[in-house]
Design an enzyme around this catalytic site. Structure first.
Site, short mmCIF file in Angstrom:
data_model
loop_
_atom_site.label_atom_id
_atom_site.label_comp_id
_atom_site.label_asym_id
_atom_site.label_seq_id
_atom_site.Cartn_x
_atom_site.Cartn_y
_atom_site.Cartn_z
N GLY A 1 2.09 1.54 -3.60
CA GLY A 1 0.51 1.94 -4.32
C GLY A 1 0.13 3.00 -3.43
CG ASP A 2 -0.62 6.83 -1.14
OD1 ASP A 2 -1.39 7.28 -1.41
OD2 ASP A 2 0.65 8.12 -0.43
CB ALA A 3 3.80 6.81 -3.99
CD GLU B 1 -1.67 12.32 -4.47
OE1 GLU B 1 -1.30 13.11 -4.44
OE2 GLU B 1 -1.93 11.23 -4.00
CB ALA C 1 -0.98 0.01 1.15
#
Length: 140
Positions: free
Chosen positions: A21-23, A26, A18
């Site tokens: 994946g967040d980066a 974004e 995560a």
């Protein structure tokens, strides 16, 4: 990515997936907004939250499930993220929504780290289309 590190993503816990994946998600959103002509930081940030908030991500994964667009393996990585023990707290949302959004981010981390760039691009653009069409339902 070397063969030795290629399989390492399979050993990562859901929180680490995560985190990546967040980066990655974004970056897709920021690029989309800049290409749409937004340039002022406050406007960019405000618009980005429509795509990257925990509520938006939870609504997106719900729609992915309803539309049956995830493979079994992708669902497994979503579940790995959703079920992972997190020591951070949900901000402005329920714990359940936060956990579901962590699963969403883990899915993107998995796709990126496993070099599935075509699938990653397709899914990111699908998410953008869903947000822009207004077809998401936020229940939180």
């Amino acid at each position: 990515m070397s063969e030795e590190t290629q399989g390492d993503y399979q050993q990562l816990n859901g929180i680490a997936l995560a985190y990546m994946g967040d980066a990655i998600y974004e970056v897709f959103i920021r690029r989309h907004l800049i290409e749409a002509g937004l340039t002022k930081p406050t406007k960019l940030h405000h618009q980005a939250t429509n795509y990257v908030s925990a509520k938006a991500q939870a609504a997106l994964i719900d729609k992915m499930t309803k539309d049956a667009i995830l493979t079994e393996t992708e669902q497994d990585y979503f579940h790995r993220g959703r079920n992972a023990k997190s020591y951070t707290h949900a901000k402005n949302t329920s714990v359940l929504t936060y956990r579901v959004s962590t699963g969403f981010e883990a899915l993107f981390g998995y796709l990126y780290l496993s070099d599935q760039m075509d699938r990653l691009n397709w899914l990111a653009h699908w998410c953008i289309e869903q947000v822009e069409s207004g077809s998401l339902v936020n229940e939180d």
